[in-house]
Design a protein around this motif. Structure first.
Motif, PDB file in Angstrom:
ATOM      1  N   ALA A 292       0.830  -1.202   0.000  1.00  0.00           N
ATOM      2  CA  ALA A 292       0.000   0.000   0.000  1.00  0.00           C
ATOM      3  C   ALA A 292       0.869   1.258   0.000  1.00  0.00           C
ATOM      4  N   ALA A 293       0.293   2.344  -0.478  1.00  0.00           N
ATOM      5  CA  ALA A 293       0.970   3.644  -0.453  1.00  0.00           C
ATOM      6  C   ALA A 293       0.662   4.331   0.874  1.00  0.00           C
ATOM      7  N   LEU A 294       1.691   4.490   1.720  1.00  0.00           N
ATOM      8  CA  LEU A 294       1.526   5.081   3.038  1.00  0.00           C
ATOM      9  C   LEU A 294       2.444   6.277   3.227  1.00  0.00           C
ATOM     10  N   THR A 295       2.032   7.192   4.083  1.00  0.00           N
ATOM     11  CA  THR A 295       2.919   8.233   4.572  1.00  0.00           C
ATOM     12  C   THR A 295       3.749   7.657   5.717  1.00  0.00           C
ATOM     13  N   LYS A 296       4.747   8.421   6.180  1.00  0.00           N
ATOM     14  CA  LYS A 296       5.524   7.980   7.337  1.00  0.00           C
ATOM     15  C   LYS A 296       4.642   7.835   8.568  1.00  0.00           C
ATOM     16  N   ALA A 297       3.711   8.755   8.764  1.00  0.00           N
ATOM     17  CA  ALA A 297       2.831   8.679   9.929  1.00  0.00           C
ATOM     18  C   ALA A 297       1.946   7.436   9.855  1.00  0.00           C
ATOM     19  N   GLN A 298       1.459   7.120   8.672  1.00  0.00           N
ATOM     20  CA  GLN A 298       0.643   5.919   8.514  1.00  0.00           C
ATOM     21  C   GLN A 298       1.484   4.655   8.704  1.00  0.00           C
TER      22      GLN A 298
END
Length: 337
Positions: free
Chosen positions: A242-248
């Motif tokens: 999945a495409a995640l941000t660092k926070a995610q």
């Protein structure tokens, strides 16, 4: 979408390599990403040993890494990331600063210095060379589990620890997989029997198909702890496409860390350095940022718990006097069909 190997490499773009030194009684596992991956970390144990984990905090500038390194050797083992970094630099990987490539390979270590093997290595530890060898051995597809790589010298309170992996798919079709080196203060087994705390999550008979005991008594629930203080730590990594941000990714690491607590009793002890990384290759859009991330974490918890049990189920007793017996030596024969 179907999983094929029940391993971390079911995520496209992931390569795994081990370097195992039985004379040393230790080793290194390197996870390499074909393209830099968004990364975060959760440190739940009371005695961690890590390298470059501060840069994974959400407020820090760098978002992506080239590799994650898991190693034995306690703080001596932190040399392993330098070997992985050297291999990556030879391959032209890394962030480019002023004409110089700087690969990023955050690392966690476990304590296996008192578990047997020859640790009299002289002036410099062998872990940089082991890290380089692990990186050079990294490949897509199948890789060994058990007493290999970072799990070579791993133990638990009751049976030999090791290196495990498992994978799954969320209800929305994202892939999630885990790899873990299990060297816990606590026990992965219920009481003195063969059943795994992770049994409710088992797929097929990937760690024996025994299920849980029909009844739990006080004896099953009493503490079972490793005798030597400071000889512990379970370290691992969960990866998603999945495409995640660092926070995610950080939230995913926190939820994956719950898998340790569902597979080992107790987990996150004062002398554990339990550390779980989370990385995202970004190949598949996330969709709803709350619902989809919740499902990712739900699956990450389960694959991490399964990977812990597979590590122990696959381990072999090391060829040393008084080595801790593995699960197969203690329970394998009595549970064969």
């Amino acid at each position: 979408m179907s999983q094929t190997l029940n391993l971390l490499t079911d995520i496209p773009g992931i390569r795994v390599g081990h370097a195992t030194d039985l004379a040393l009684g230790s080793g290194v596992t390197a996870v390499l990403f074909d393209a830099p991956a968004v990364a975060a970390v959760q440190i739940g144990g009371g005695a961690p040993g890590t390298r470059d984990t501060d840069l994974l905090r959400a407020e820090m500038t760098v978002e992506r890494v080239d590799a994650i390194v898991l190693s034995g050797g306690s703080t001596f083992g932190l040399d392993a990331a330098g070997g992985v970094q050297a291999a990556l630099r030879e391959d032209g990987r890394g962030i480019r600063f002023g004409g110089i490539n700087i690969p990023l390979a955050p690392q966690a270590i476990l304590f296996d210095l008192l578990n047997g093997g020859n640790k009299d290595w002289g002036r410099f530890s062998p872990y940089r060379d082991l890290g380089y060898a692990a990186a050079r051995a990294a490949a897509a597809g199948e890789f060994a589990l058990g007493s290999v790589g970072a799990g070579t010298g791993a133990t638990t309170a009751t049976v030999k620890g090791g290196l495990g992996s498992a994978s799954g798919v969320t209800a929305r079709g994202h892939r999630v997989a885990a790899i873990v080196a299990v060297n816990a203060v606590g026990s992965p087994l219920v009481g003195e029997g063969p059943c795994f705390w992770a049994a409710p999550f088992e797929q097929g008979a990937e760690f024996g198909g025994l299920g849980l005991p029909q009844h739990f008594g006080a004896e099953d629930l009493r503490p079972r702890l490793k005798g030597s203080a400071g000889t512990a730590t379970t370290i691992g990594l969960v990866v998603t496409d999945a495409a995640l941000t660092k926070a995610q990714a950080r939230r995913l690491a926190i939820m994956a860390d719950d898998g340790l607590a569902r597979a080992i009793l107790p987990a996150h002890a004062p002398t554990d350095g339990d550390t779980v990384f989370a990385t995202a290759t970004g190949a598949v859009p996330l969709g709803d940022p709350v619902a989809a991330l919740t499902l990712l974490g739900h699956t990450a918890t389960q694959v991490m718990a399964r990977a812990v049990a597979r590590a122990v189920f696959s381990a072999t007793t090391l060829p040393w006097p008084n080595a801790q017996p593995c699960w197969q030596d203690r329970f394998g024969e009595r549970n064969k069909a």
